[in-house]
Design a protein around this motif. Structure first.
Motif, PDB file in Angstrom:
ATOM      1  N   ALA A 107       0.692  -1.216  -0.084  1.00 16.34           N
ATOM      2  CA  ALA A 107      -0.125   0.035  -0.019  1.00 16.34           C
ATOM      3  C   ALA A 107       0.999   1.132   0.103  1.00 16.34           C
ATOM      4  O   ALA A 107       1.903   1.405   0.404  1.00 16.34           O
ATOM      5  CB  ALA A 107      -0.845  -0.134   1.160  1.00 16.34           C
ATOM      6  N   LEU A 108       0.110   2.428  -0.464  1.00 18.90           N
ATOM      7  CA  LEU A 108       0.881   3.596  -0.345  1.00 18.90           C
ATOM      8  C   LEU A 108      -0.052   4.464   0.773  1.00 18.90           C
ATOM      9  O   LEU A 108      -1.168   4.343   0.576  1.00 18.90           O
ATOM     10  CB  LEU A 108       0.910   4.443  -1.717  1.00 18.90           C
ATOM     11  N   ALA A 109       0.668   5.132   1.613  1.00 18.88           N
ATOM     12  CA  ALA A 109      -0.191   6.144   2.444  1.00 18.88           C
ATOM     13  C   ALA A 109       0.231   7.569   1.999  1.00 18.88           C
ATOM     14  O   ALA A 109       1.432   7.756   1.961  1.00 18.88           O
ATOM     15  CB  ALA A 109       0.256   5.826   3.908  1.00 18.88           C
ATOM     16  N   LEU A 110      -0.448   8.483   1.851  1.00 22.60           N
ATOM     17  CA  LEU A 110      -0.345   9.670   1.454  1.00 22.60           C
ATOM     18  C   LEU A 110      -1.023  10.816   2.339  1.00 22.60           C
ATOM     19  O   LEU A 110      -2.215  10.399   2.933  1.00 22.60           O
ATOM     20  CB  LEU A 110      -0.953  10.215   0.251  1.00 22.60           C
ATOM     21  N   GLY A 111      -0.010  11.886   2.858  1.00 21.79           N
ATOM     22  CA  GLY A 111      -0.406  12.715   3.892  1.00 21.79           C
ATOM     23  C   GLY A 111      -0.119  14.174   3.379  1.00 21.79           C
ATOM     24  O   GLY A 111       0.845  14.598   2.766  1.00 21.79           O
ATOM     25  N   ALA A 112      -1.230  15.155   3.618  1.00 23.62           N
ATOM     26  CA  ALA A 112      -0.939  16.542   3.393  1.00 23.62           C
ATOM     27  C   ALA A 112      -1.745  17.423   4.339  1.00 23.62           C
ATOM     28  O   ALA A 112      -2.816  16.886   4.786  1.00 23.62           O
ATOM     29  CB  ALA A 112      -1.709  16.773   1.877  1.00 23.62           C
ATOM     30  N   PRO A 113      -0.878  18.194   4.706  1.00 24.69           N
ATOM     31  CA  PRO A 113       0.346  18.804   4.191  1.00 24.69           C
ATOM     32  C   PRO A 113       1.404  17.657   4.665  1.00 24.69           C
ATOM     33  O   PRO A 113       1.021  16.798   5.533  1.00 24.69           O
ATOM     34  CB  PRO A 113       0.497  20.219   4.964  1.00 24.69           C
ATOM     35  N   GLN A 114       2.897  18.098   4.329  1.00 26.53           N
ATOM     36  CA  GLN A 114       3.565  16.695   4.506  1.00 26.53           C
ATOM     37  C   GLN A 114       4.061  16.770   5.903  1.00 26.53           C
ATOM     38  O   GLN A 114       4.139  15.448   6.279  1.00 26.53           O
ATOM     39  CB  GLN A 114       4.749  17.377   3.614  1.00 26.53           C
ATOM     40  N   GLU A 115       3.986  17.866   6.490  1.00 26.49           N
ATOM     41  CA  GLU A 115       4.638  17.586   8.038  1.00 26.49           C
ATOM     42  C   GLU A 115       3.446  17.732   9.012  1.00 26.49           C
ATOM     43  O   GLU A 115       2.527  18.412   8.741  1.00 26.49           O
ATOM     44  CB  GLU A 115       5.471  18.776   8.252  1.00 26.49           C
ATOM     45  N   SER A 116       3.264  16.761   9.768  1.00 23.96           N
ATOM     46  CA  SER A 116       2.345  16.444  10.741  1.00 23.96           C
ATOM     47  C   SER A 116       2.868  16.614  12.108  1.00 23.96           C
ATOM     48  O   SER A 116       3.816  15.755  12.471  1.00 23.96           O
ATOM     49  CB  SER A 116       1.304  15.197  10.662  1.00 23.96           C
ATOM     50  N   THR A 117       2.303  17.648  13.012  1.00 20.49           N
ATOM     51  CA  THR A 117       2.991  17.974  14.350  1.00 20.49           C
ATOM     52  C   THR A 117       2.020  17.651  15.224  1.00 20.49           C
ATOM     53  O   THR A 117       2.387  17.731  16.578  1.00 20.49           O
ATOM     54  CB  THR A 117       3.683  19.164  14.383  1.00 20.49           C
ATOM     55  N   ASP A 118       0.730  17.432  15.059  1.00 19.46           N
ATOM     56  CA  ASP A 118      -0.344  17.404  16.002  1.00 19.46           C
ATOM     57  C   ASP A 118      -0.790  16.255  15.840  1.00 19.46           C
ATOM     58  O   ASP A 118      -1.980  15.840  15.401  1.00 19.46           O
ATOM     59  CB  ASP A 118      -1.416  18.390  15.717  1.00 19.46           C
ATOM     60  N   ILE A 119      -0.441  15.215  16.624  1.00 18.83           N
ATOM     61  CA  ILE A 119      -0.693  13.730  16.553  1.00 18.83           C
ATOM     62  C   ILE A 119      -1.166  13.202  17.918  1.00 18.83           C
ATOM     63  O   ILE A 119      -0.637  13.492  18.775  1.00 18.83           O
ATOM     64  CB  ILE A 119       0.325  12.744  15.933  1.00 18.83           C
ATOM     65  N   ARG A 120      -2.335  12.679  17.806  1.00 16.51           N
ATOM     66  CA  ARG A 120      -2.944  12.102  19.241  1.00 16.51           C
ATOM     67  C   ARG A 120      -2.966  10.692  19.090  1.00 16.51           C
ATOM     68  O   ARG A 120      -3.302  10.139  17.848  1.00 16.51           O
ATOM     69  CB  ARG A 120      -4.257  12.818  19.379  1.00 16.51           C
ATOM     70  N   VAL A 121      -2.836   9.903  20.142  1.00 16.02           N
ATOM     71  CA  VAL A 121      -3.015   8.498  20.210  1.00 16.02           C
ATOM     72  C   VAL A 121      -4.160   8.060  21.125  1.00 16.02           C
ATOM     73  O   VAL A 121      -4.126   8.750  22.353  1.00 16.02           O
ATOM     74  CB  VAL A 121      -1.858   7.933  20.855  1.00 16.02           C
TER      75      VAL A 121
END
Length: 156
Positions: A107-121
Motif C-alpha cells: 500500500a501507499l499512504a499519502l498525507g497532506a500537508p507533508q509535516e504532521s506535528t499534532d498527532i494524538r494516540v
C-alpha cells in the motif's frame, strides 16, 4: 520530474514496515510512505489521529482492515479496503490499519500537508487516567507520548 521503482524499495527493513518515498520524489507538499505488510502486521503502532493532516491509503495488493473512530472514546467502525481501492481520513479522525488477511498487503499512504506535528494516540494516561488521549511528540530522546492533563511522558 522524478520517478522511482517501488520494487526497488525495502519497506520491511524498517520497524514500521514502511519506506518513505517523499524524499526520493522530492515532494514538498505531501508525505508518502510505501508499506508491505505480512499477515498480522499493522501500518502504525496504534489508533491515532493527525489533527493537522489528512491521510489517504491506496491498496495496491491484498486487503487491509481499518479501525476508525471519530474520537478517542467513540465506538469503532471497521472498514475493509481491497486491492485497487482507496480510503481517506480527514484531520482529527482516529484510525489504525492492519493486515488481517492471509496474504501480503502492499500500500501507499499519502498525507497532506507533508509535516504532521499534532498527532494524538487514543489511549488513556497510565499515570493520572484523566485524559482520553496522549499527544505524540518528538524529543531529543526520540518519539514520546505525553499526557495533556498531567504532563507525564511515556515512550512511544
Amino acid at each position: 520530474m522524478k520517478t522511482i521503482d517501488l520494487d526497488g524499495l525495502d519497506p520491511q527493513s524498517n520497524p514500521m514496515n514502511s519506506e518513505s518515498v517523499t524524499d526520493p520524489l522530492d515532494a514538498t507538499d505531501f508525505a508518502m510512505n510505501y508499506y508491505v505488510l505480512d499477515p498480522g502486521e499493522e501500518f502504525t503502532g496504534g489508533l491515532h489521529a493527525h489533527l493537522d493532516q489528512e491521510e489517504a491509503f491506496v491498496i495496491l495488493e491484498g486487503e487491509a482492515t481499518f479501525e476508525v473512530q471519530e474520537s478517542p472514546t467513540a465506538d469503532s467502525e471497521t472498514v475493509t479496503v481491497g486491492e485497487e481501492e482507496m480510503i481517506r481520513f480527514p484531520p482529527g479522525e482516529y484510525q489504525q490499519g492492519r493486515n488481517e488477511s492471509d496474504e501480503q498487503v502492499r500500500a501507499l499512504a499519502l498525507g497532506a500537508p507533508q509535516e504532521s506535528t499534532d498527532i494524538r494516540v487514543a489511549a488513556p494516561c497510565r499515570a493520572c487516567g484523566d485524559s482520553e488521549y496522549l499527544e505524540f511528540v518528538m524529543t531529543e530522546e526520540g518519539a514520546m507520548m505525553e499526557c495533556p492533563e498531567c504532563g507525564k511522558s511515556f515512550e512511544a
